[in-house]
Motif scaffolding. Structure first.
Motif, PDB file in Angstrom:
ATOM      1  N   ALA A  38       0.838  -1.193   0.000  1.00 33.61           N
ATOM      2  CA  ALA A  38       0.000   0.000   0.000  1.00 33.61           C
ATOM      3  C   ALA A  38       0.876   1.247   0.000  1.00 33.61           C
ATOM      4  O   ALA A  38       2.054   1.220   0.368  1.00 33.61           O
ATOM      5  CB  ALA A  38      -0.914  -0.006   1.226  1.00 33.61           C
ATOM      6  N   GLU A  39       0.284   2.366  -0.408  1.00 27.21           N
ATOM      7  CA  GLU A  39       1.027   3.626  -0.447  1.00 27.21           C
ATOM      8  C   GLU A  39       1.586   3.976   0.928  1.00 27.21           C
ATOM      9  O   GLU A  39       2.687   4.513   1.053  1.00 27.21           O
ATOM     10  CB  GLU A  39       0.125   4.755  -0.943  1.00 27.21           C
ATOM     11  CG  GLU A  39      -0.301   4.644  -2.396  1.00 27.21           C
ATOM     12  CD  GLU A  39       0.850   4.823  -3.368  1.00 27.21           C
ATOM     13  OE1 GLU A  39       1.782   5.577  -3.039  1.00 27.21           O
ATOM     14  OE2 GLU A  39       0.817   4.194  -4.439  1.00 27.21           O
ATOM     15  N   ARG A 250      -1.336  -7.603   1.845  1.00 26.59           N
ATOM     16  CA  ARG A 250      -2.068  -7.620   0.584  1.00 26.59           C
ATOM     17  C   ARG A 250      -2.814  -8.934   0.406  1.00 26.59           C
ATOM     18  O   ARG A 250      -2.248 -10.016   0.566  1.00 26.59           O
ATOM     19  CB  ARG A 250      -1.089  -7.409  -0.582  1.00 26.59           C
ATOM     20  CG  ARG A 250      -1.751  -7.302  -1.957  1.00 26.59           C
ATOM     21  CD  ARG A 250      -2.356  -5.952  -2.189  1.00 26.59           C
ATOM     22  NE  ARG A 250      -2.977  -5.854  -3.495  1.00 26.59           N
ATOM     23  CZ  ARG A 250      -2.379  -5.365  -4.577  1.00 26.59           C
ATOM     24  NH1 ARG A 250      -1.137  -4.938  -4.497  1.00 26.59           N
ATOM     25  NH2 ARG A 250      -3.021  -5.286  -5.716  1.00 26.59           N
ATOM     26  N   TYR A 253      -6.830  -7.935  -4.395  1.00 30.04           N
ATOM     27  CA  TYR A 253      -6.985  -6.541  -4.793  1.00 30.04           C
ATOM     28  C   TYR A 253      -7.167  -5.593  -3.610  1.00 30.04           C
ATOM     29  O   TYR A 253      -7.417  -4.407  -3.799  1.00 30.04           O
ATOM     30  CB  TYR A 253      -8.185  -6.396  -5.738  1.00 30.04           C
ATOM     31  CG  TYR A 253      -7.982  -7.086  -7.062  1.00 30.04           C
ATOM     32  CD1 TYR A 253      -7.329  -6.441  -8.105  1.00 30.04           C
ATOM     33  CD2 TYR A 253      -8.426  -8.393  -7.261  1.00 30.04           C
ATOM     34  CE1 TYR A 253      -7.130  -7.077  -9.323  1.00 30.04           C
ATOM     35  CE2 TYR A 253      -8.238  -9.034  -8.470  1.00 30.04           C
ATOM     36  CZ  TYR A 253      -7.585  -8.379  -9.507  1.00 30.04           C
ATOM     37  OH  TYR A 253      -7.385  -9.006 -10.700  1.00 30.04           O
ATOM     38  N   GLU A 255      -5.770  -4.345   0.476  1.00 30.58           N
ATOM     39  CA  GLU A 255      -4.679  -4.395   1.439  1.00 30.58           C
ATOM     40  C   GLU A 255      -5.070  -3.616   2.693  1.00 30.58           C
ATOM     41  O   GLU A 255      -4.986  -2.383   2.725  1.00 30.58           O
ATOM     42  CB  GLU A 255      -3.393  -3.811   0.855  1.00 30.58           C
ATOM     43  CG  GLU A 255      -2.206  -3.951   1.792  1.00 30.58           C
ATOM     44  CD  GLU A 255      -0.877  -3.782   1.088  1.00 30.58           C
ATOM     45  OE1 GLU A 255       0.163  -3.860   1.774  1.00 30.58           O
ATOM     46  OE2 GLU A 255      -0.874  -3.591  -0.140  1.00 30.58           O
ATOM     47  N   GLU A 297      -6.646  -0.233   1.515  1.00 30.46           N
ATOM     48  CA  GLU A 297      -6.343   0.210   0.160  1.00 30.46           C
ATOM     49  C   GLU A 297      -6.899  -0.812  -0.822  1.00 30.46           C
ATOM     50  O   GLU A 297      -6.682  -2.019  -0.663  1.00 30.46           O
ATOM     51  CB  GLU A 297      -4.842   0.386  -0.049  1.00 30.46           C
ATOM     52  CG  GLU A 297      -4.507   0.917  -1.432  1.00 30.46           C
ATOM     53  CD  GLU A 297      -3.055   1.290  -1.606  1.00 30.46           C
ATOM     54  OE1 GLU A 297      -2.364   0.611  -2.400  1.00 30.46           O
ATOM     55  OE2 GLU A 297      -2.605   2.255  -0.950  1.00 30.46           O
ATOM     56  N   VAL A 298      -7.584  -0.306  -1.828  1.00 25.54           N
ATOM     57  CA  VAL A 298      -8.205  -1.153  -2.852  1.00 25.54           C
ATOM     58  C   VAL A 298      -7.570  -0.827  -4.195  1.00 25.54           C
ATOM     59  O   VAL A 298      -7.374   0.349  -4.525  1.00 25.54           O
ATOM     60  CB  VAL A 298      -9.725  -0.937  -2.913  1.00 25.54           C
ATOM     61  CG1 VAL A 298     -10.360  -1.855  -3.952  1.00 25.54           C
ATOM     62  CG2 VAL A 298     -10.363  -1.159  -1.546  1.00 25.54           C
ATOM     63  N   VAL A 299      -7.258  -1.869  -4.965  1.00 23.70           N
ATOM     64  CA  VAL A 299      -6.662  -1.682  -6.294  1.00 23.70           C
ATOM     65  C   VAL A 299      -7.653  -2.189  -7.339  1.00 23.70           C
ATOM     66  O   VAL A 299      -7.652  -3.378  -7.687  1.00 23.70           O
ATOM     67  CB  VAL A 299      -5.322  -2.430  -6.413  1.00 23.70           C
ATOM     68  CG1 VAL A 299      -4.669  -2.148  -7.766  1.00 23.70           C
ATOM     69  CG2 VAL A 299      -4.386  -2.031  -5.286  1.00 23.70           C
ATOM     70  N   GLU A 302      -5.256  -2.284 -12.737  1.00 19.79           N
ATOM     71  CA  GLU A 302      -3.828  -2.380 -12.934  1.00 19.79           C
ATOM     72  C   GLU A 302      -3.537  -2.766 -14.367  1.00 19.79           C
ATOM     73  O   GLU A 302      -4.108  -3.740 -14.874  1.00 19.79           O
ATOM     74  CB  GLU A 302      -3.222  -3.420 -11.976  1.00 19.79           C
ATOM     75  CG  GLU A 302      -2.207  -2.850 -11.036  1.00 19.79           C
ATOM     76  CD  GLU A 302      -1.639  -3.910 -10.085  1.00 19.79           C
ATOM     77  OE1 GLU A 302      -2.011  -5.081 -10.226  1.00 19.79           O
ATOM     78  OE2 GLU A 302      -0.850  -3.558  -9.210  1.00 19.79           O
ATOM     79  N   ARG A 309      -1.645   2.134 -12.716  1.00 25.41           N
ATOM     80  CA  ARG A 309      -2.285   1.518 -11.540  1.00 25.41           C
ATOM     81  C   ARG A 309      -3.168   2.555 -10.871  1.00 25.41           C
ATOM     82  O   ARG A 309      -2.779   3.710 -10.681  1.00 25.41           O
ATOM     83  CB  ARG A 309      -1.224   1.033 -10.566  1.00 25.41           C
ATOM     84  CG  ARG A 309      -1.745   0.377  -9.302  1.00 25.41           C
ATOM     85  CD  ARG A 309      -0.557  -0.148  -8.510  1.00 25.41           C
ATOM     86  NE  ARG A 309      -0.965  -0.915  -7.354  1.00 25.41           N
ATOM     87  CZ  ARG A 309      -0.702  -0.583  -6.100  1.00 25.41           C
ATOM     88  NH1 ARG A 309      -0.038   0.525  -5.844  1.00 25.41           N
ATOM     89  NH2 ARG A 309      -1.080  -1.351  -5.103  1.00 25.41           N
ATOM     90  N   SER A 311      -5.432   3.127  -7.327  1.00 27.53           N
ATOM     91  CA  SER A 311      -5.721   2.607  -6.001  1.00 27.53           C
ATOM     92  C   SER A 311      -6.529   3.625  -5.210  1.00 27.53           C
ATOM     93  O   SER A 311      -6.418   4.839  -5.436  1.00 27.53           O
ATOM     94  CB  SER A 311      -4.423   2.273  -5.250  1.00 27.53           C
ATOM     95  OG  SER A 311      -3.640   3.435  -5.056  1.00 27.53           O
ATOM     96  N   ASP A 313      -7.704   4.673  -1.142  1.00 26.98           N
ATOM     97  CA  ASP A 313      -7.347   4.497   0.263  1.00 26.98           C
ATOM     98  C   ASP A 313      -8.466   5.059   1.133  1.00 26.98           C
ATOM     99  O   ASP A 313      -8.824   6.240   1.018  1.00 26.98           O
ATOM    100  CB  ASP A 313      -6.031   5.221   0.567  1.00 26.98           C
ATOM    101  CG  ASP A 313      -5.524   4.964   1.978  1.00 26.98           C
ATOM    102  OD1 ASP A 313      -6.227   5.364   2.923  1.00 26.98           O
ATOM    103  OD2 ASP A 313      -4.438   4.396   2.138  1.00 26.98           O
TER     104      ASP A 313
END
Length: 475
Positions: A38-39, A250, A253, A255, A297-299, A302, A309, A311, A313
């Motif tokens: 995550a960031e 993670r 998708y 985290e 955090e969701v992705v 990608e 990418r 994402s 938060d």
């Protein structure tokens, strides 16, 4: 038939192998599906294979709006009451509002694997504050803020009240982030990042100011020399240490993550916190902050071949603010007050008098009121949402917003005496009138007009809205 089945199986295996190869990251910088941290736990590093050095340059802009209600306790002195005084409620004093525009510049420099040097410099472009009417409070402000001991009839401050617009650099920050565990390197472990940050105050310390003073007084009067004007300042005048510990894991998708932060400030001698030498006084340190955060955090998107990418938060953060002396929402209004109760200095200490009494020590320093007041402990709660778009291999952008609510709390609550010291010759007025029992030593920061029950100010229903945008260039 057997030969045909064998051919089909070989083709299937080749196709699967090719799919697997296609799923491998093209380069070290490429976002990695189901493994990218995550960031909040991303750390620039160095000495990795095919990526010997990382340098991220950060530029961001933040806009903040704060609103709060200023209230003051009321007091009734009536015969028949148990204590002779009764505090029935709080009265409206003013509506506080503040607007801040800030530019953030910085860099993350990889030092070794999962170890980074973090540099940040926030530049305040504009910070304005004002007190306005709160449900008709301005019409009766003079009555509610009167200083009965002032022969000139001055009030503590007037409503409306406007502070000067400030700008400049508060501090420069440098720290280290270390990923003890990194899920990208070892999938069996979560990502765990610890960090320490130091902030060095470099700007002019804050000085209490009135943008529209009356009677020819300066905008920012020096408490010890009321005719001398000072710079409004922009810095809190603190050296700060911040420690953190953040975990993330993670799962496909998503985290989830959690973390702790602790912040302690140490006033510099050049600030108004260090204007006199403490002697037998109560703790004058700023509040210590402790925070806990939970987030996800969701992705949702990608595209690794194009280094793209997206994402999102989502975060909740709670912070405990310990009791301490602080630049409150009333710092400017009270610190620039012409009222005699706030302008007359207090002695730093007392000594034995000729007749066995305790009198102000003529050798002690004069303690002037600067607008810094003792606030109660309280909690604040923040919910935030942000999105990060990595547009390519070397650049990404973040856009976010946060809403913070702070619990109501007193901002003028300095104790009259320090009970931990019981020396009769230093007790001064800290004695029981009837028994003459020593109750401690006087607190030089205490002012009856704002700190006694029935006179104290509170800040209620505080909300802060933050919007920010940030760009990061990655080398």
């Amino acid at each position: 038939m057997t030969r045909r089945l064998g051919v089909v199986a070989v083709i299937a295996l080749i196709g699967a192998a090719r799919s697997a190869w296609a799923d491998e990251p093209i380069s070290v910088r490429e976002p990695r599906l189901m493994s990218e941290t995550a960031e909040i736990t991303t750390v620039a590093d160095a000495f990795d294979k095919d990526d010997p050095f990382d340098l991220n340059l950060v530029v961001g802009f933040t806009q903040s709006w704060e609103h709060a209600k200023i209230r003051r306790e009321t007091q009734l002195n009536q015969a028949g009451l148990a204590s002779g005084g009764f505090i029935p409620a709080s009265e409206n004093v003013a509506s506080y509002s503040s607007t801040t525009s800030m530019l953030l510049v910085g860099a993350d420099v990889g030092i070794y694997q999962d170890l980074a040097l973090v540099l940040r410099v926030p530049v305040v472009l504009s910070w304005s504050q004002e007190l306005g009417d709160l449900d008709g409070s301005s019409a009766v402000a003079a009555q509610r803020l009167v200083d009965p001991s002032d022969p000139a009839g001055n009030s503590l401050f007037s409503v409306p009240f406007t502070s000067p617009t400030r700008s400049g650099i508060d501090y420069i920050a440098a720290g280290l982030d270390w990923a003890i565990y990194n899920q990208q390197r070892d999938e069996t472990k979560p990502t765990w990042v610890i960090g320490i940050e130091g902030r060095l105050s470099v700007g002019t310390p804050l000085h209490a100011c009135n943008r529209n003073p009356t009677g020819g007084t300066p905008q920012c009067p020096d408490p010890s020399k009321p005719t001398v004007n000072r710079d409004p300042g922009i810095s809190r005048g603190m050296d700060t240490i911040i420690g953190k510990s953040v975990w993330s894991r993670r799962f496909g998708y998503v985290e989830p993550y959690s973390g702790f932060w602790v912040q302690a400030e140490f006033p510099q001698d050049r600030s108004d916190f260090g204007q006199w030498n403490p002697q037998n006084n109560l703790d004058r340190t700023p509040p210590v902050l402790g925070s806990f955060a939970l987030g996800l955090e969701v992705v949702p998107y990608e595209q690794r071949e194009q280094f793209q990418r997206l994402s999102a938060d989502l975060r909740f953060k709670g912070t405990y603010h310990s009791p301490g002396r602080e630049y409150s929402e009333l710092f400017d209004a009270l610190g620039s007050s012409p009222a005699q109760s706030l302008r007359t200095p207090n002695p730093a200490s007392y000594a034995a008098g000729a007749t066995g009494t305790s009198v102000a020590d003529p050798r002690s320093e004069n303690v002037y009121f600067t607008g810094i007041t003792e606030q109660q402990a309280f909690g604040s709660f923040t919910v935030s949402a942000s999105g990060t778009w990595q547009a390519g291999e070397y650049i990404k952008f973040t856009l976010g917003s946060a809403l913070t609510y702070s619990q109501p709390h007193l901002v003028t609550a300095a104790d009259t005496c320090n009970p931990s010291v019981s020396l009769p010759e230093q007790s001064g007025p800290c004695r029981d009138v009837l028994s003459q029992r020593v109750q401690g030593v006087p607190n030089p920061d205490h002012r009856d007009i704002i700190d006694l029950p029935g006179h104290r100010f509170s800040v209620d229903d505080t909300t802060v809205v933050d919007l920010w945008v940030m760009g990061i260039v990655m080398f």
